[in-house]
Write an enzyme that holds these catalytic residues in place. Structure first.
Site, PDB file in Angstrom:
ATOM      1  N   TRP A  22       1.323  -1.544  -2.747  1.00  0.00           N
ATOM      2  CA  TRP A  22       1.834  -0.213  -2.403  1.00  0.00           C
ATOM      3  C   TRP A  22       3.364  -0.242  -2.422  1.00  0.00           C
ATOM      4  O   TRP A  22       4.019   0.736  -2.770  1.00  0.00           O
ATOM      5  CB  TRP A  22       1.315   0.192  -1.016  1.00  0.00           C
ATOM      6  CG  TRP A  22       1.873   1.482  -0.483  1.00  0.00           C
ATOM      7  CD1 TRP A  22       1.385   2.742  -0.700  1.00  0.00           C
ATOM      8  CD2 TRP A  22       3.016   1.655   0.358  1.00  0.00           C
ATOM      9  NE1 TRP A  22       2.146   3.671  -0.058  1.00  0.00           N
ATOM     10  CE2 TRP A  22       3.155   3.038   0.601  1.00  0.00           C
ATOM     11  CE3 TRP A  22       3.941   0.776   0.923  1.00  0.00           C
ATOM     12  CZ2 TRP A  22       4.179   3.557   1.385  1.00  0.00           C
ATOM     13  CZ3 TRP A  22       4.958   1.306   1.695  1.00  0.00           C
ATOM     14  CH2 TRP A  22       5.066   2.676   1.928  1.00  0.00           C
ATOM     15  N   HIS A  23       3.953  -1.388  -2.042  1.00  0.00           N
ATOM     16  CA  HIS A  23       5.419  -1.508  -2.016  1.00  0.00           C
ATOM     17  C   HIS A  23       6.006  -1.561  -3.422  1.00  0.00           C
ATOM     18  O   HIS A  23       7.191  -1.299  -3.612  1.00  0.00           O
ATOM     19  CB  HIS A  23       5.850  -2.756  -1.247  1.00  0.00           C
ATOM     20  CG  HIS A  23       5.513  -2.697   0.213  1.00  0.00           C
ATOM     21  ND1 HIS A  23       4.319  -3.138   0.719  1.00  0.00           N
ATOM     22  CD2 HIS A  23       6.210  -2.235   1.277  1.00  0.00           C
ATOM     23  CE1 HIS A  23       4.302  -2.959   2.042  1.00  0.00           C
ATOM     24  NE2 HIS A  23       5.439  -2.406   2.397  1.00  0.00           N
ATOM     25  N   GLY A  24       5.197  -1.936  -4.413  1.00  0.00           N
ATOM     26  CA  GLY A  24       5.687  -2.043  -5.789  1.00  0.00           C
ATOM     27  C   GLY A  24       4.744  -2.932  -6.572  1.00  0.00           C
ATOM     28  O   GLY A  24       4.133  -3.842  -5.996  1.00  0.00           O
TER      29      GLY A  24
ATOM     30  N   TYR B  87      12.976   0.714   3.348  1.00  0.00           N
ATOM     31  CA  TYR B  87      11.739   1.393   2.957  1.00  0.00           C
ATOM     32  C   TYR B  87      11.969   2.649   2.123  1.00  0.00           C
ATOM     33  O   TYR B  87      11.021   3.262   1.672  1.00  0.00           O
ATOM     34  CB  TYR B  87      10.846   1.660   4.187  1.00  0.00           C
ATOM     35  CG  TYR B  87       9.798   0.577   4.333  1.00  0.00           C
ATOM     36  CD1 TYR B  87      10.161  -0.696   4.733  1.00  0.00           C
ATOM     37  CD2 TYR B  87       8.468   0.797   4.007  1.00  0.00           C
ATOM     38  CE1 TYR B  87       9.233  -1.709   4.826  1.00  0.00           C
ATOM     39  CE2 TYR B  87       7.529  -0.217   4.096  1.00  0.00           C
ATOM     40  CZ  TYR B  87       7.925  -1.465   4.509  1.00  0.00           C
ATOM     41  OH  TYR B  87       6.996  -2.470   4.578  1.00  0.00           O
TER      42      TYR B  87
END
Lengths: 81, 468
Positions: B308-310, B465
């Site tokens: 989800w972060h990348g 974030y």
């Protein structure tokens, strides 16, 4: 199956899932009242209940239950069907 | 650009918050929408169009599901909505990781809000929202657009509806102001100082000693917490000023005594989202596979938290490490740890304190080990740090104190403040109440603002974030 009989069997399932052999359940009990009751133990408890009572819940059923009393009612309803 | 750390932003906020309460109630939802779209348009008009398109898709799908006559039509519409919104995230995350595309501001946050709305309407048609203005303001709500928290639709709609009849509430304004000031202090005075020192080590990790490298790795976790919890406080505070309470993201995460508990206390608006819309449905589907199915669901869930972060290998490894830690913790608590509960035999006090402290330190260390992959931009950087930690390659002789004048002291002070904040800032309220007769609240806030004005480093500003 009477509500008392359901509660009796449910107590055993709770004691096993929450690893607390002295746990007593009440109708008003919610996740906030039991140490370690999070989403993971919740799903473990639901699966334990399904196995123990020979019933199956839908995601909708699981989301609708707000306390142990409602869980007992849901089990009774499923068993009656 | 206006951002959550610029003084100009807060001048503008004070004015727009006054505007909200001066306006007649029936215009307030529209006002929030205009503010939110205006805020977004200052970043990018093109990406605003993308957000509007996603919002209109979810709005239409919601009404379609509510009006559908058959279950199969409802399922198809839900899958179309969720697929379309997820597709948008996947395309941009892949483009961002592999082709260096610019990510639309807040894409993962507003898309997750819209996906949760579509699924909620699918589960319960009564959750449908037909008021277009109110609906559009939900994904766009500007205090939550940069990095969440990911609020659910129902509490948002209820609060905006209630806002129509609300008067200015001084307690809410004060609480909002307190959250903003404390959030800014945690982010600008503490988090950004740690970030500068960590960047000093990142420039040449091989030249630093092993102990200093280990301390820096602990610093990754601390800096991330100070940055993200600081941001969240600011976002919640801005929301409060406008009469909207958002969901919490952190609940004293450093008090967690195992990884399972840590995930109940860290980035909570994301983890509860994944629990409701991914983990529970997935586990229910896989229930016939018993324990193996559950472990697989945990792995999928954690891997998705990672990517989800990348879409990079490092974020995937971060997620998989958490899957392993989480699964082992679950198995230990279920099958090995001694029974607990109120009536369990009492544990000697000293033993309980030692066990709790050991659990907290171990949890923090495990969390920090995953941060090696989270923090490093490339796989080989993370591996290089690990090799150095395990003594497979030689370490240098530099220490954190060599980065600049006062670097070691700054690191220690900032780390201690962050640990204290991450343990729920014990005693802060009591201290504030105790000194209130001598230094009233307005004076305490004044001191906070003074510290912000004088001690904010020049390099301060962007949020970790914000890139997700």
């Amino acid at each position: 199956m009477t509500a008392d009989a359901i509660k009796h069997q449910l107590t055993d399932i709770f004691r096993d899932v929450f690893n607390d052999p002295t746990l007593e359940i009440t109708d008003e009990m919610t996740a906030d009242d039991v140490d370690g009751w999070d989403s993971l133990t919740h799903i473990n408890m639901i699966l334990g209940v399904e196995q123990g009572f020979g019933i199956r819940f839908s995601i909708k059923d699981v989301r609708a239950m707000r306390n142990v009393g409602e869980l007992v009612q849901a089990i009774a309803k499923k068993r009656a069907n | 650009m206006l951002n959550f750390t610029s003084p100009l932003f807060f001048v503008a906020l004070a004015l727009v918050a006054c505007g909200l309460y001066i306006l007649p109630g029936r215009w307030r939802a529209a006002y929030l929408l205009v503010l939110s779209y205006g805020f977004y348009a200052m970043v990018s008009v093109r990406f605003l169009a993308l957000m509007v398109a996603g919002s209109l898709l979810a709005y239409g799908i919601g009404i379609g599901i509510a009006n559908a006559r058959s279950d199969s039509a409802r399922v198809r519409l839900m899958l179309l909505g969720v697929g379309g919104l997820l597709g948008g995230i996947v395309v941009f995350k892949i483009g961002g990781a592999w082709h260096g595309w610019l990510l639309p501001l807040g894409l993962s946050y507003y898309s997750f809000k819209l996906i949760s709305y579509v699924i909620e309407v699918y589960w319960d048609e009564d959750s449908v929202e037909r008021d277009l203005t109110l609906f559009l303001s939900y994904p766009a709500f500007f205090p939550q657009i940069i990095s969440g928290p990911i609020q659910r639709s129902e509490p948002y709609f209820q609060q905006v509806r209630a806002l129509a009849a609300r008067r200015l509430d001084s307690a809410q304004i004060e609480e909002g102001f307190r959250l903003i000031v404390t959030g800014l202090m945690l982010k600008l005075l503490v988090g950004d100082r740690l970030a500068t020192l960590i960047a000093g080590v990142d420039a040449a990790p091989g030249s630093f000693g092993r102990i200093d490298l280990l301390v820096t790795i602990a610093g990754y976790t601390l800096q991330l917490y100070a940055d993200f919890a600081g941001y969240t406080n600011i976002a919640l505070g801005i929301g409060k000023m406008l009469g909207i309470d958002g969901p919490p993201n952190f609940n004293a995460p450093f008090l967690a005594t195992n990884i399972q508990e840590m995930w109940r206390r860290w980035h909570m608006s994301l983890t509860t989202w994944l629990t409701d819309y991914l983990f529970i449905p997935l586990t229910m589907t896989m229930r016939r596979y018993g324990l193996a199915g559950l472990l697989l669901c945990i792995t999928i869930n954690m891997a998705l938290i990672g990517v989800w972060h990348g879409f990079t290998l490092n974020y995937l490894i971060f997620g998989l490490m958490h899957a392993v830690y989480f699964s082992l913790t679950m198995l230990y608590l279920r099958y090995i740890s001694p029974p607990r509960g109120k009536k369990a035999p009492p544990e000697p006090r000293l033993r309980r304190i030692v066990r709790t402290a050991f659990g907290m330190v171990l949890t923090f260390a495990l969390m920090s080990s995953t941060q090696i992959f989270f923090h490093s931009a490339r796989f080989d950087q993370a591996i290089g740090i690990l090799r150095q930690v395990f003594g497979l390659i030689p370490s240098g002789a530099r220490s954190i104190g060599d980065i600049g004048p006062g670097a070691a002291e700054t690191f220690v002070i900032c780390a201690l403040i962050t640990v204290w904040a991450g343990c729920g800032a014990p005693g802060a309220r009591r201290l504030s109440d105790r000194i209130a007769p001598v230094a009233p609240r307005w004076l305490q806030y004044g001191v906070g603002l003074f510290l912000l004005a004088t001690l904010t480093p020049d390099s301060a500003g962007s949020f970790v974030y914000g890139q997700f």
